[in-house]
Write a protein that holds these residues in place. Structure first.
Motif, PDB file in Angstrom:
ATOM      1  N   ARG A   7      -1.357  27.369   4.673  1.00 50.21           N
ATOM      2  CA  ARG A   7      -2.067  27.453   5.947  1.00 50.21           C
ATOM      3  C   ARG A   7      -1.086  27.173   7.067  1.00 50.21           C
ATOM      4  N   PRO A   8      -1.462  27.518   8.309  1.00 49.28           N
ATOM      5  CA  PRO A   8      -0.559  27.231   9.433  1.00 49.28           C
ATOM      6  C   PRO A   8      -0.099  25.775   9.434  1.00 49.28           C
ATOM      7  N   ASP A   9       1.162  25.593   9.771  1.00 50.54           N
ATOM      8  CA  ASP A   9       1.871  24.317   9.830  1.00 50.54           C
ATOM      9  C   ASP A   9       2.245  23.764   8.458  1.00 50.54           C
ATOM     10  N   GLN A  10       1.895  24.444   7.386  1.00 46.90           N
ATOM     11  CA  GLN A  10       2.336  24.013   6.065  1.00 46.90           C
ATOM     12  C   GLN A  10       3.683  24.654   5.768  1.00 46.90           C
ATOM     13  N   LYS A  11       4.442  24.018   4.873  1.00 43.21           N
ATOM     14  CA  LYS A  11       5.811  24.440   4.616  1.00 43.21           C
ATOM     15  C   LYS A  11       6.039  24.722   3.134  1.00 43.21           C
ATOM     16  N   ILE A  12       7.070  25.518   2.884  1.00 44.38           N
ATOM     17  CA  ILE A  12       7.584  25.773   1.548  1.00 44.38           C
ATOM     18  C   ILE A  12       9.069  25.432   1.600  1.00 44.38           C
ATOM     19  N   VAL A  13       9.545  24.666   0.645  1.00 41.49           N
ATOM     20  CA  VAL A  13      10.950  24.266   0.605  1.00 41.49           C
ATOM     21  C   VAL A  13      11.639  25.030  -0.518  1.00 41.49           C
ATOM     22  N   ILE A  14      12.784  25.639  -0.190  1.00 38.10           N
ATOM     23  CA  ILE A  14      13.579  26.393  -1.159  1.00 38.10           C
ATOM     24  C   ILE A  14      14.911  25.673  -1.303  1.00 38.10           C
ATOM     25  N   GLY A  15      15.197  25.199  -2.493  1.00 41.59           N
ATOM     26  CA  GLY A  15      16.422  24.425  -2.699  1.00 41.59           C
ATOM     27  C   GLY A  15      16.374  23.154  -1.874  1.00 41.59           C
ATOM     28  N   ASP A  16      17.544  22.723  -1.424  1.00 45.32           N
ATOM     29  CA  ASP A  16      17.634  21.490  -0.640  1.00 45.32           C
ATOM     30  C   ASP A  16      17.686  21.732   0.853  1.00 45.32           C
ATOM     31  N   ASP A  17      17.897  22.988   1.283  1.00 43.47           N
ATOM     32  CA  ASP A  17      18.201  23.166   2.695  1.00 43.47           C
ATOM     33  C   ASP A  17      17.524  24.358   3.370  1.00 43.47           C
ATOM     34  N   VAL A  20      10.539  27.149   4.862  1.00 42.51           N
ATOM     35  CA  VAL A  20       9.745  28.225   5.439  1.00 42.51           C
ATOM     36  C   VAL A  20       8.438  27.594   5.917  1.00 42.51           C
ATOM     37  N   THR A  21       8.141  27.755   7.203  1.00 40.46           N
ATOM     38  CA  THR A  21       6.933  27.184   7.797  1.00 40.46           C
ATOM     39  C   THR A  21       5.990  28.303   8.202  1.00 40.46           C
ATOM     40  N   VAL A  22       4.725  28.185   7.835  1.00 39.80           N
ATOM     41  CA  VAL A  22       3.714  29.141   8.292  1.00 39.80           C
ATOM     42  C   VAL A  22       3.368  28.749   9.724  1.00 39.80           C
ATOM     43  N   VAL A  23       3.699  29.603  10.667  1.00 39.11           N
ATOM     44  CA  VAL A  23       3.472  29.318  12.075  1.00 39.11           C
ATOM     45  C   VAL A  23       2.060  29.725  12.479  1.00 39.11           C
ATOM     46  N   GLU A  24       1.649  30.921  12.022  1.00 32.85           N
ATOM     47  CA  GLU A  24       0.354  31.450  12.460  1.00 32.85           C
ATOM     48  C   GLU A  24      -0.076  32.569  11.516  1.00 32.85           C
ATOM     49  N   CYS A  25      -1.362  32.671  11.264  1.00 36.97           N
ATOM     50  CA  CYS A  25      -1.929  33.789  10.498  1.00 36.97           C
ATOM     51  C   CYS A  25      -3.181  34.273  11.215  1.00 36.97           C
ATOM     52  N   CYS A  30       1.028  37.280   9.247  1.00 38.29           N
ATOM     53  CA  CYS A  30       1.486  35.890   9.274  1.00 38.29           C
ATOM     54  C   CYS A  30       2.835  35.831   9.971  1.00 38.29           C
ATOM     55  N   ARG A  31       3.002  34.797  10.778  1.00 33.66           N
ATOM     56  CA  ARG A  31       4.300  34.533  11.403  1.00 33.66           C
ATOM     57  C   ARG A  31       4.905  33.346  10.670  1.00 33.66           C
ATOM     58  N   LEU A  32       6.163  33.496  10.279  1.00 34.10           N
ATOM     59  CA  LEU A  32       6.862  32.466   9.534  1.00 34.10           C
ATOM     60  C   LEU A  32       8.057  31.970  10.324  1.00 34.10           C
ATOM     61  N   GLY A  33       8.308  30.690  10.232  1.00 28.44           N
ATOM     62  CA  GLY A  33       9.525  30.105  10.782  1.00 28.44           C
ATOM     63  C   GLY A  33      10.423  29.726   9.619  1.00 28.44           C
ATOM     64  N   ILE A  34      11.706  30.024   9.723  1.00 27.46           N
ATOM     65  CA  ILE A  34      12.638  29.748   8.629  1.00 27.46           C
ATOM     66  C   ILE A  34      13.775  28.892   9.161  1.00 27.46           C
TER      67      ILE A  34
END
Length: 67
Positions: A7-17, A20-25, A30-34
């Motif tokens: 959902r918006p404002d939730q994040k997915i973490v890939i590796g250590d660094d 990916v943040t869901v900005v808006e749907c 969907c708009r994603l911030g990386i």
């Protein structure tokens, strides 16, 4: 392929660094911030394909993730 529901404002973490943040749907989009280190290239698929074909130089906005 891993499929995750977020959902918006939730994040997915890939590796250590990479984060990916869901900005808006809305309306099926969907708009994603990386967030990624400077050495990690981040492209939309169509830009990546064009670069691989040699048809489009990477722009700064498409080539790097914003901190």
């Amino acid at each position: 392929m891993l499929i995750l529901g977020r959902r918006p404002d939730q994040k997915i973490v890939i590796g250590d660094d990479i984060v990916v943040t869901v900005v808006e749907c809305r309306k099926g989009h969907c708009r994603l911030g990386i967030t990624a280190p400077d050495h990690v290239r981040v492209h939309r698929q169509e830009i990546y394909d064009a670069i691989r074909r040699g048809g489009a130089p990477p722009s700064e906005a498409d080539a790097r993730a914003e901190p």
